[in-house]
Write a protein that holds these residues in place. Structure first.
Motif, PDB file in Angstrom:
ATOM      1  N   THR A  96       0.830  -1.201   0.000  1.00  0.00           N
ATOM      2  CA  THR A  96       0.000   0.000   0.000  1.00  0.00           C
ATOM      3  C   THR A  96       0.864   1.249   0.000  1.00  0.00           C
ATOM      4  OG1 THR A  96      -0.137  -0.032   2.425  1.00  0.00           O
ATOM      5  CG2 THR A  96      -1.883  -1.176   1.209  1.00  0.00           C
ATOM      6  N   ASN A 203     -11.101  -0.566  -2.123  1.00  0.00           N
ATOM      7  CA  ASN A 203     -11.283   0.877  -1.980  1.00  0.00           C
ATOM      8  C   ASN A 203     -11.801   1.207  -0.574  1.00  0.00           C
ATOM      9  OD1 ASN A 203     -10.501   1.577  -4.556  1.00  0.00           O
ATOM     10  ND2 ASN A 203     -12.563   1.499  -5.400  1.00  0.00           N
ATOM     11  N   VAL A 204     -11.184   2.205   0.057  1.00  0.00           N
ATOM     12  CA  VAL A 204     -11.725   2.706   1.327  1.00  0.00           C
ATOM     13  C   VAL A 204     -12.523   3.982   1.088  1.00  0.00           C
ATOM     14  CG1 VAL A 204      -9.883   1.683   2.687  1.00  0.00           C
ATOM     15  CG2 VAL A 204      -9.619   4.017   1.849  1.00  0.00           C
ATOM     16  N   LEU A 205     -12.579   4.412  -0.163  1.00  0.00           N
ATOM     17  CA  LEU A 205     -13.381   5.552  -0.567  1.00  0.00           C
ATOM     18  C   LEU A 205     -14.519   5.040  -1.444  1.00  0.00           C
ATOM     19  CD1 LEU A 205     -10.490   7.954  -1.615  1.00  0.00           C
ATOM     20  CD2 LEU A 205     -11.560   7.765   0.624  1.00  0.00           C
ATOM     21  N   VAL A 227     -15.814   9.082   2.407  1.00  0.00           N
ATOM     22  CA  VAL A 227     -14.659   8.470   3.071  1.00  0.00           C
ATOM     23  C   VAL A 227     -15.178   7.530   4.148  1.00  0.00           C
ATOM     24  CG1 VAL A 227     -12.567   8.900   4.407  1.00  0.00           C
ATOM     25  CG2 VAL A 227     -13.223  10.471   2.582  1.00  0.00           C
ATOM     26  N   SER A 229     -13.210   5.331   6.047  1.00  0.00           N
ATOM     27  CA  SER A 229     -12.313   5.073   7.176  1.00  0.00           C
ATOM     28  C   SER A 229     -11.135   6.028   7.120  1.00  0.00           C
ATOM     29  CB  SER A 229     -11.819   3.619   7.155  1.00  0.00           C
ATOM     30  OG  SER A 229     -11.015   3.395   6.012  1.00  0.00           O
ATOM     31  N   GLY A 230     -10.462   6.176   8.282  1.00  0.00           N
ATOM     32  CA  GLY A 230      -9.301   7.055   8.367  1.00  0.00           C
ATOM     33  C   GLY A 230      -9.539   8.208   9.307  1.00  0.00           C
ATOM     34  N   TRP A 234      -9.526  13.497   4.206  1.00  0.00           N
ATOM     35  CA  TRP A 234      -8.951  13.070   2.924  1.00  0.00           C
ATOM     36  C   TRP A 234      -8.842  14.274   1.996  1.00  0.00           C
ATOM     37  CZ3 TRP A 234      -9.811  12.900  -2.317  1.00  0.00           C
ATOM     38  CH2 TRP A 234      -9.025  11.984  -3.049  1.00  0.00           C
ATOM     39  N   THR A 262     -14.220  11.483   7.630  1.00  0.00           N
ATOM     40  CA  THR A 262     -14.867  10.177   7.645  1.00  0.00           C
ATOM     41  C   THR A 262     -16.363  10.333   7.906  1.00  0.00           C
ATOM     42  OG1 THR A 262     -12.866   9.102   8.433  1.00  0.00           O
ATOM     43  CG2 THR A 262     -14.928   7.919   8.767  1.00  0.00           C
ATOM     44  N   TRP A 288      -5.700   9.586  -5.433  1.00  0.00           N
ATOM     45  CA  TRP A 288      -4.941   9.224  -4.235  1.00  0.00           C
ATOM     46  C   TRP A 288      -4.616  10.456  -3.420  1.00  0.00           C
ATOM     47  CZ3 TRP A 288      -2.972   8.732  -9.186  1.00  0.00           C
ATOM     48  CH2 TRP A 288      -1.918   9.574  -9.533  1.00  0.00           C
ATOM     49  N   ARG A 294      -5.096   5.752   1.393  1.00  0.00           N
ATOM     50  CA  ARG A 294      -6.482   5.793   0.955  1.00  0.00           C
ATOM     51  C   ARG A 294      -6.576   6.294  -0.486  1.00  0.00           C
ATOM     52  NH1 ARG A 294      -9.071   9.356   5.614  1.00  0.00           N
ATOM     53  NH2 ARG A 294      -7.180  10.524   5.109  1.00  0.00           N
ATOM     54  N   SER A 295      -7.063   5.429  -1.343  1.00  0.00           N
ATOM     55  CA  SER A 295      -7.183   5.774  -2.758  1.00  0.00           C
ATOM     56  C   SER A 295      -8.502   5.224  -3.293  1.00  0.00           C
ATOM     57  CB  SER A 295      -5.998   5.211  -3.562  1.00  0.00           C
ATOM     58  OG  SER A 295      -5.980   3.803  -3.489  1.00  0.00           O
TER      59      SER A 295
END
Length: 304
Positions: A96, A203-205, A227, A229-230, A234, A262, A288, A294-295
């Motif tokens: 990652t 994907n986390v987005l 978003v 997570s995180g 972002w 988030t 990205w 996170r992308s």
């Protein structure tokens, strides 16, 4: 050099004849980054950018000691192919953005420098496909090739500067689009492609709404981004639009409405240069953040 012809070239180089034609390869590969090793090996480790599932090839002007290759986190690479004078690396999907790996190569002849150390840094999309490593003298052809590439880069910078100045001096609104020739009598066409695009695994987005637009010389993708997570907001750093054949469009700007927390949804717009002939067929879009994992990757993005 993101094209199908480049991929074929790279494959041919690795499959056969690399060792016998090494001096020719090093002298003629366009777009390759060059690293020159100092005899005393006092310089810090050279950094090489890699990306998951993307091949990075290292070409050396000396024979490698195949058993002397050290790669930190080797189990996180789906391919480590060591040739006589080549090393091909393909990081696995487990790699990652922000991950770093130490790579040490050693040479057969024992001359200085006897080894070289590199720092592999993972990026969501900007992997370096070709890296030439010079341990001895470079041929005159490589300097000539480098000079040509520098001149080409200078011309591109001058063109981009002229374009930026023209856009800065242009009026706002529709008058600005007309003055920069981004708009003709056909106007701007737009599609809602939310149901057509596909999210890549991992994907986390999440793209909740996706719209695509096309004018005479530009395309744009508008994404309503959630978003999932995180801890940190972002903020988009870069974007890439690529055809199915591997041709990348020139991204002109990435605009973001505000940093996205988030649980929130924000709007992101990617604008790129594209003629009518280039926008046929599906595209993949990747966004990205800077130095973050996170992308977002969307496939099957189409334009009107």
């Amino acid at each position: 050099m993101p094209s199908s012809s480049f991929i074929v070239l790279l494959g041919l180089l690795f499959v056969g004849g690399v060792a016998d034609a090494q001096s020719t390869v090093l002298a003629t590969l366009p777009g390759a980054r060059r690293i020159e090793l100092a005899p005393d090996d006092a310089r810090p480790a050279s950094e090489i950018v890699i990306s998951a599932n993307v091949s990075t090839g290292l070409f050396f002007d000396s024979d490698l000691l195949r058993d002397g290759i050290e790669l930190e986190g080797r189990d996180r690479f789906s391919l480590v192919d060591v040739g006589q004078t080549t090393l091909r690396l393909v990081p696995s999907p487990r790699v990652t953005a922000g991950d770093q790996f130490r790579l040490v190569v050693r040479f057969q002849d024992g001359a200085a420098p006897r080894s070289a150390t590199f720092l592999l840094r993972a990026h969501p999309a900007n992997a370096e496909p070709l890296v030439e490593v010079y341990r001895g003298r470079r041929t005159i052809e490589t300097y000539q090739q480098e000079a040509r590439e520098v001149r080409d880069a200078l011309v591109r910078c001058q063109q981009e500067r002229a374009q930026l100045m023209a856009e800065h001096e242009a009026p706002a609104g529709l008058a600005g689009l007309i003055s920069t020739k981004a708009l003709d009598e056909h106007g701007v066409a737009g599609w809602v492609v939310t149901k057509d695009v596909a999210h890549a695994a991992g994907n986390v987005l999440e793209a909740t709404i996706v719209r695509s637009y096309r004018s005479s010389t530009r395309v744009a993708v508008e994404i309503h981004l959630a978003v999932n997570s995180g801890a940190q907001p972002w903020v988009g750093k870069g974007a890439m639009l690529r055809t199915k054949a591997g041709v990348e469009l020139k991204v002109l700007r990435l605009w973001q409405e505000h940093p996205i927390l988030t649980g929130e949804i924000g709007r992101v717009v990617v604008e790129a240069e594209a003629s009518a002939a280039l926008v046929q067929g599906p595209f993949s879009l990747k966004l990205w953040e800077e130095d973050g994992p996170r992308s977002l990757t969307l496939t099957n993005v189409t334009f009107p």
